[in-house]
Design an enzyme around this catalytic site. Structure first.
Site, PDB file in Angstrom:
ATOM      1  N   TYR A   1       0.825  -1.215   0.000  1.00 54.55           N
ATOM      2  CA  TYR A   1       0.000   0.000   0.000  1.00 54.55           C
ATOM      3  C   TYR A   1       0.859   1.264   0.000  1.00 54.55           C
ATOM      4  O   TYR A   1       0.599   2.206   0.746  1.00 54.55           O
ATOM      5  CB  TYR A   1      -0.948  -0.006   1.217  1.00 54.55           C
TER       6      TYR A   1
ATOM      7  N   LYS B   1      -5.777 -10.631  12.665  1.00 53.66           N
ATOM      8  CA  LYS B   1      -5.167  -9.451  13.295  1.00 53.66           C
ATOM      9  C   LYS B   1      -4.955  -9.608  14.807  1.00 53.66           C
ATOM     10  O   LYS B   1      -3.945 -10.146  15.235  1.00 53.66           O
ATOM     11  CB  LYS B   1      -6.005  -8.209  12.998  1.00 53.66           C
TER      12      LYS B   1
ATOM     13  N   ASP C   1     -17.339 -10.502   9.494  1.00 51.76           N
ATOM     14  CA  ASP C   1     -15.885 -10.317   9.390  1.00 51.76           C
ATOM     15  C   ASP C   1     -15.402  -9.491  10.590  1.00 51.76           C
ATOM     16  O   ASP C   1     -15.491  -8.268  10.591  1.00 51.76           O
ATOM     17  CB  ASP C   1     -15.574  -9.607   8.055  1.00 51.76           C
TER      18      ASP C   1
ATOM     19  N   TYR D   1     -14.688  -3.977   3.327  1.00 50.63           N
ATOM     20  CA  TYR D   1     -13.342  -4.444   2.986  1.00 50.63           C
ATOM     21  C   TYR D   1     -13.104  -5.781   3.663  1.00 50.63           C
ATOM     22  O   TYR D   1     -13.333  -5.927   4.873  1.00 50.63           O
ATOM     23  CB  TYR D   1     -12.284  -3.432   3.445  1.00 50.63           C
TER      24      TYR D   1
HETATM   25  C1  LIG Z   1     -12.313  -6.257   8.124  1.00 58.04           C
HETATM   26  C2  LIG Z   1     -11.101  -6.823   7.458  1.00 58.04           C
HETATM   27  N1  LIG Z   1     -11.188  -8.022   6.856  1.00 58.04           N
HETATM   28  C3  LIG Z   1     -10.135  -8.589   6.258  1.00 58.04           C
HETATM   29  C4  LIG Z   1      -8.920  -7.951   6.217  1.00 58.04           C
HETATM   30  C5  LIG Z   1      -7.761  -8.585   5.511  1.00 58.04           C
HETATM   31  O1  LIG Z   1      -6.819  -9.031   6.428  1.00 58.04           O
HETATM   32  P1  LIG Z   1      -5.314  -9.335   5.950  1.00 58.04           P
HETATM   33  O2  LIG Z   1      -4.711  -8.024   5.641  1.00 58.04           O
HETATM   34  O3  LIG Z   1      -4.707 -10.006   7.143  1.00 58.04           O
HETATM   35  O4  LIG Z   1      -5.405 -10.244   4.782  1.00 58.04           O
HETATM   36  C6  LIG Z   1      -8.777  -6.709   6.825  1.00 58.04           C
HETATM   37  C7  LIG Z   1      -7.497  -6.007   6.797  1.00 58.04           C
HETATM   38  O5  LIG Z   1      -7.379  -4.839   7.081  1.00 58.04           O
HETATM   39  C8  LIG Z   1      -9.907  -6.125   7.457  1.00 58.04           C
HETATM   40  O6  LIG Z   1      -9.844  -4.913   8.028  1.00 58.04           O
END
Ligand SMILES: Cc1ncc(COP(=O)(O)O)c(C=O)c1O
Length: 445
Positions: free
Chosen positions: A17, A282, A253, A147
């Site tokens: 990014y 995370k 998510d 996202y």
């Molecule tokens: C809500 C959400 N889902 C999925 C992801 C993707 O995670 P990763 O970057 O570990 O692939 C993120 C990453 O910021 C996220 O904020």
């Protein structure tokens, strides 16, 4: 020696990014150690990690219990194949995750990052309907400004044009419904008085096409990467009700929101909902090692459980699935929650944080202030009345990022959204420093 390292960084590394042309022009920051919410660089400067190292760090850097757990595990087993074999920490962690998840959740499928946690939920949902003979249920619904990651499947259910548009021909098609973005409500309503007009397109879609729809995926209460959009609990609850009425899976998510970030262990707890899938990553290891999990129910699991010859097996797996070091870190992180009473402690700090955030409202460039738990966002506008934005070429977010560094803050605005994603270990004096320094930047930008 340090300078030499930075030259190698420039020569060999392509950062995520990042427009590397910008990066090359800037002074590079070599982080050499960290403690709590402070990061230290090779020049001895200190930065407050106000975004928890990309929303991962929960209990602070260099936490003795997590560090010790990883070291102990390292003495015994660093990695083992997870197909046909298992190990202690994967089992302990699964048991613990099931205890803290809603009561319908009974199974844990591991992987190693947030995108895969989401893709696994999508694939499981898709195959579930095939396995039970509902072959037409093949598409997904997702939210604008949602996202779920950067892999092809996760991008397909993403709703951020800047990230996904270039790849549109690679993505599978999904139904997009409006984001519950209250500050910029496209139905002209106000958050506390609306009748959830923004959910009508979803309701209509489900009414008309539920036979083709496998599931809906969304981030609970906080569309994070889409601009730290915090939406009302009533929206989340209504989505959950609709998925039950129309027999489509609810995929929640929690990759960004999970593990205390919103003030509860999982953001879904605010709605008391029981999804078919929960995706976590995370904060699961508190940011110590990569790990993810897709949690699901017995109902889903049972649809895959049969004689091998019937071809109902879930053919999916990643090499580092349930890595022993990562699962050890995750077990330790959950112990820290219990032993240090983290959620209780943070519940006292949250109201102070939210109150401090109110101060920003007096600034002429702050159009909206929104908070949930230890996440807070400031929406920068050129004109408060029209809510118009600064032209992209002015790069307001980039300027704030650079001013942040001068003030010893790691701020990483998402376009015109300045936000905090604070670690739960933050102390009140640190909180005031973060707020005051940010205020100083925004007053003079
Ligand atoms: C809500 C959400 N889902 C999925 C992801 C993707 O995670 P990763 O970057 O570990 O692939 C993120 C990453 O910021 C996220 O904020």
């Amino acid at each position: 020696m340090k300078l030499h390292l930075l030259e190698k960084d420039k020569r060999y590394i392509w950062h995520p990014y990042t427009q590397m042309k910008d990066y090359e022009k800037e002074e590079h920051i070599l982080i050499v150690r960290a403690e709590g919410m402070r990061l230290y660089d090779s020049k001895g400067r200190v930065f407050f990690d106000t975004i928890s190292s990309w929303w991962c760090n929960v209990h602070g850097h260099n936490h003795p219990m997590i560090k010790e757990a990883i070291k102990r595990q390292l003495e015994r087993l660093e990695h083992v194949i997870f197909a046909g074999f298992t190990h202690e920490n994967a089992i302990l962690l699964a048991e613990k995750l099931i205890q803290i998840a809603p009561s319908n959740i009974t199974k844990v499928f591991y992987s190693d990052n947030g995108s895969t946690a989401c893709e696994i939920a999508l694939k499981m949902s898709y195959q579930f309907w095939k396995n039970i003979g509902k072959k037409k249920k093949e598409t997904f619904i997702s939210l604008e400004l949602g996202y779920h990651g950067d892999t092809i499947g996760a991008m397909s259910v993403g709703g951020i044009p800047l990230f996904q548009e270039k790849f549109s021909r690679l993505l599978f098609s999904t139904h997009k419904v409006p984001s519950p973005y209250c500050y910029r409500c496209r139905f002209g309503k106000e958050r506390d008085r609306c009748k959830l007009e923004c959910i009508e397109p979803l309701e209509n879609l489900l009414k008309e096409r539920n036979e083709e729809i496998a599931g809906i995926i969304l981030e609970p209460l906080l569309q994070a990467a889409g601009g730290m959009i915090i939406y009302p609990v009533k929206y989340l609850k209504r989505v959950a009700e609709l998925t039950k009425i129309y027999h489509v899976h609810l995929i929640i998510d929690e990759v960004a929101t999970g593990f205390g970030r919103t003030g509860k262990m999982f953001a879904l707890e605010y709605g008391g909902i029981k999804p078919d899938f929960i995706c976590v990553s995370k904060g699961i290891t508190s940011g110590y090692l990569p790990l993810a999990a897709t949690l699901t129910t017995n109902k889903i699991y049972s649809a895959f459980y049969d004689d091998y010859i019937k071809n109902k097996t879930f053919h999916h797996g990643h090499t580092y699935t349930a890595n022993p070091l990562a699962t050890a870190a995750a077990v330790a992180s959950l112990k820290v929650f219990e032993q240090e009473g983290v959620l209780g402690k943070i519940s006292k700090l949250i109201p102070i944080f939210h109150q401090e955030m109110e101060r920003f409202k007096e600034l002429p460039i702050i159009g909206d202030v929104r908070c949930i738990g230890m996440v807070g966002a400031l929406e920068i506008v050129k004109d408060k009345n029209t809510k118009s934005l600064f032209p992209v070429k002015e790069r307001i977010g980039w300027k704030i990022y650079k001013e942040g560094l001068k003030e010893g803050l790691i701020l990483r605005p998402l376009g015109n959204i300045v936000y905090f994603f604070l670690p739960l270990c933050i102390k009140s004096d640190e909180l005031y420093q973060v707020i005051n320094r940010t205020y100083k930047i925004l007053v003079s930008i």
